[in-house]
Design an enzyme around this catalytic site. Structure first.
Site, PDB file in Angstrom:
ATOM      1  N   GLY A 159       0.853  -1.190   0.000  1.00 45.59           N
ATOM      2  CA  GLY A 159       0.000   0.000   0.000  1.00 45.59           C
ATOM      3  C   GLY A 159       0.883   1.231   0.000  1.00 45.59           C
ATOM      4  O   GLY A 159       1.973   1.228  -0.556  1.00 45.59           O
ATOM      5  N   ARG A 160       0.379   2.277   0.663  1.00 48.15           N
ATOM      6  CA  ARG A 160       1.141   3.540   0.700  1.00 48.15           C
ATOM      7  C   ARG A 160       2.532   3.331   1.301  1.00 48.15           C
ATOM      8  O   ARG A 160       3.546   3.710   0.703  1.00 48.15           O
ATOM      9  CB  ARG A 160       0.361   4.584   1.534  1.00 48.15           C
ATOM     10  CG  ARG A 160      -0.873   5.134   0.847  1.00 48.15           C
ATOM     11  CD  ARG A 160      -1.692   5.962   1.825  1.00 48.15           C
ATOM     12  NE  ARG A 160      -2.295   5.104   2.827  1.00 48.15           N
ATOM     13  CZ  ARG A 160      -3.597   4.844   2.905  1.00 48.15           C
ATOM     14  NH1 ARG A 160      -4.448   5.406   2.081  1.00 48.15           N
ATOM     15  NH2 ARG A 160      -4.054   4.042   3.842  1.00 48.15           N
ATOM     16  N   ILE A 161       2.583   2.718   2.490  1.00 52.52           N
ATOM     17  CA  ILE A 161       3.883   2.561   3.163  1.00 52.52           C
ATOM     18  C   ILE A 161       4.733   1.535   2.411  1.00 52.52           C
ATOM     19  O   ILE A 161       5.929   1.741   2.200  1.00 52.52           O
ATOM     20  CB  ILE A 161       3.693   2.167   4.645  1.00 52.52           C
ATOM     21  CG1 ILE A 161       2.863   3.233   5.371  1.00 52.52           C
ATOM     22  CG2 ILE A 161       5.046   1.983   5.342  1.00 52.52           C
ATOM     23  CD1 ILE A 161       2.384   2.841   6.759  1.00 52.52           C
ATOM     24  N   THR A 201       6.040  -3.680  10.976  1.00 51.84           N
ATOM     25  CA  THR A 201       5.693  -2.329  11.428  1.00 51.84           C
ATOM     26  C   THR A 201       4.202  -2.073  11.199  1.00 51.84           C
ATOM     27  O   THR A 201       3.771  -0.927  11.171  1.00 51.84           O
ATOM     28  CB  THR A 201       6.534  -1.246  10.695  1.00 51.84           C
ATOM     29  OG1 THR A 201       6.647  -1.596   9.317  1.00 51.84           O
ATOM     30  CG2 THR A 201       7.902  -1.100  11.281  1.00 51.84           C
ATOM     31  N   ARG A 216       0.871  -4.340  12.430  1.00 50.39           N
ATOM     32  CA  ARG A 216       0.182  -4.599  13.696  1.00 50.39           C
ATOM     33  C   ARG A 216       0.638  -5.955  14.221  1.00 50.39           C
ATOM     34  O   ARG A 216       0.859  -6.896  13.450  1.00 50.39           O
ATOM     35  CB  ARG A 216      -1.344  -4.620  13.509  1.00 50.39           C
ATOM     36  CG  ARG A 216      -2.000  -3.268  13.300  1.00 50.39           C
ATOM     37  CD  ARG A 216      -1.979  -2.403  14.575  1.00 50.39           C
ATOM     38  NE  ARG A 216      -2.675  -1.126  14.394  1.00 50.39           N
ATOM     39  CZ  ARG A 216      -2.102   0.006  13.975  1.00 50.39           C
ATOM     40  NH1 ARG A 216      -0.823   0.039  13.698  1.00 50.39           N
ATOM     41  NH2 ARG A 216      -2.812   1.116  13.864  1.00 50.39           N
ATOM     42  N   GLU A 247      -0.131  -4.332  23.565  1.00 48.24           N
ATOM     43  CA  GLU A 247       0.769  -3.176  23.724  1.00 48.24           C
ATOM     44  C   GLU A 247       0.375  -2.395  24.970  1.00 48.24           C
ATOM     45  O   GLU A 247      -0.817  -2.126  25.141  1.00 48.24           O
ATOM     46  CB  GLU A 247       0.695  -2.277  22.482  1.00 48.24           C
ATOM     47  CG  GLU A 247       1.244  -2.991  21.249  1.00 48.24           C
ATOM     48  CD  GLU A 247       1.343  -2.100  20.013  1.00 48.24           C
ATOM     49  OE1 GLU A 247       0.975  -0.916  20.082  1.00 48.24           O
ATOM     50  OE2 GLU A 247       1.801  -2.606  18.975  1.00 48.24           O
ATOM     51  N   HIS A 282       6.206   0.883  19.298  1.00 48.66           N
ATOM     52  CA  HIS A 282       5.225   1.406  18.328  1.00 48.66           C
ATOM     53  C   HIS A 282       5.510   2.879  17.990  1.00 48.66           C
ATOM     54  O   HIS A 282       4.677   3.748  18.247  1.00 48.66           O
ATOM     55  CB  HIS A 282       3.794   1.224  18.857  1.00 48.66           C
ATOM     56  CG  HIS A 282       2.761   1.227  17.767  1.00 48.66           C
ATOM     57  ND1 HIS A 282       1.597   0.493  17.823  1.00 48.66           N
ATOM     58  CD2 HIS A 282       2.713   1.889  16.580  1.00 48.66           C
ATOM     59  CE1 HIS A 282       0.885   0.707  16.735  1.00 48.66           C
ATOM     60  NE2 HIS A 282       1.544   1.563  15.961  1.00 48.66           N
TER      61      HIS A 282
END
Ligand code: NAP
Ligand code: GLV
Length: 330
Positions: free
Chosen positions: A156-158, A236, A238, A267, A286
């Site tokens: 996707g974007r990342i 990075t 979830r 978390e 995170h």
């Protein structure tokens, strides 16, 4: 009368001031402690807008207590903390903050690949512990990134931004997605693989899908067994996408070389979690999007989404568009 909103964490003052120009604001006034569930249950009853973080579980039970809520603005791109179906069912808009954090998170993903592959934290600890006696040929040797094969799960974007960085390292980039991205393949010179093949061929694997029922435990025992013993896994996205018990065994037994993790199923991760005992795992709390500039951009974008929602405009980054398209909004 101004709309009422609740903000679930202490935000930078300029962002709060911007919201206050339009709304009556109540805010959980702590920076490092999440709002207790019982406080949120009470606050949500009569507000028009909720500004929340990924630390808040906005579930069906909580939403059943909301009587006027029009918009939930999440200060994150991931929104797995929100029951979007339950919100849509009540005509509540859900918004997120895509785009503004893409490059910062891609940077951190790259940093984790390097840190885990080249054993940076282990090497730093080695020096600080007084173990460095001399230069020696194979001391703290790791894996090269330059010229290696990178597998991106979730382009996707990342994912695309990570692929762009990888090109600078002359990496051969593979990706796995539910849908093929022919344009990105041509533009970036990257190649599609099914998940199994990607895992077998890659020297570095980055997990960058959203966390959904479909991606839960996407990487477990079987998938880790396909990876090279020299491979490095970076997550990075979830925590729940990678099975942590299976990852522990793969790292401990040498089935894979190392891992870099910014995210965890629970978390904060418990300090007695077995993963934290391993030298070949780099762990971060995170901080994927944690540059000062990006966090301000996220906070402002989430404020804009909130204000558009309470003013009954279509928020720029609306997750459940069908609520407006089908005229279901509150
Ligand atoms: P995005 O643009 O929506 O990209 C997600 C990609 O995953 C899409 O290309 C999507 O393509 C693919 N995907 C979705 N479901 C899939 C599945 N079942 N199997 C394979 N691929 C799948 O999102 P983004 O902005 O890149 O962000 C990605 C995630 O990173 C977020 O959801 C968030 O959880 C996480 N994140 C973490 C941090 C951090 O601080 N560590 C910061 C930002 C984001 P298809 O739908 O075509 O398959
Ligand atoms: C951070 O994890 C985000 O989803 O923005």
């Amino acid at each position: 009368m101004k709309p009422n909103v609740y903000i679930t964490r202490k935000l930078p003052l300029p962002v709060v001031e911007k919201i206050k120009e339009v709304c009556e604001v109540r805010m959980w006034d702590e920076e490092d402690i999440p709002v207790p569930k019982e406080v949120l249950e009470k606050e949500i009853e009569n507000v028009d807008g909720l500004y929340c973080l990924l630390t808040e579980s906005i579930d069906k039970e909580l939403l059943s207590k909301a009587n006027n809520l029009k918009v939930i603005s999440n200060m994150a791109v991931g929104y797995n903390n929100i029951d979007v179906d339950a919100a849509s069912g009540k005509g509540i808009l859900v918004t997120n903050t895509p785009g503004v954090l893409t490059e910062t998170t891609a940077d951190l993903t790259f940093a984790l690949m390097m840190a885990a592959g080249r054993r940076l934290v282990e090497a730093s600890d080695y020096l600080k512990a007084g173990k460095w006696k001399t230069w020696s040929p194979m001391m703290l040797t790791g894996q090269d990134m330059y010229g290696a094969t990178l597998g991106i799960i979730g382009l996707g974007r990342i994912g695309e931004s990570v692929a762009k960085r990888a090109k600078g390292f002359d990496m051969d980039v593979l990706y796995y997605n539910r849908s093929r991205k022919k344009e990105a393949e041509e533009e970036l010179g990257i190649h599609y693989r099914d998940l199994e093949t990607l895992l077998k061929e890659s020297d570095f694997v980055c997990v960058l899908t959203p966390y959904t029922p479909e991606t839960e435990n996407l990487i477990g025992k079987e998938q880790l067994a396909l990876m090279k013993s020299s491979a490095v896994l970076v997550n990075t996205a979830r925590g729940g996408i990678v099975n942590e018990g299976d990852l522990y065994h793969a790292l401990k037994s040498g089935e894979i070389f190392a891992a870099g993790l910014d995210v965890f199923k629970e978390e904060p991760i418990s300090l007695d979690h077995p993963l934290l005992t391993l030298p070949n795992v780099v762990v971060l709390p995170h901080i994927g999007s944690a540059s000062k500039k990006t966090r301000m951009n996220m906070a402002n974008l989430a404020a804009d989404n909130l204000l558009q929602g309470v003013e009954r405009k279509t928020p720029k980054h609306l997750v459940n568009k069908h609520v407006i398209e089908e005229g279901l909004s509150y």
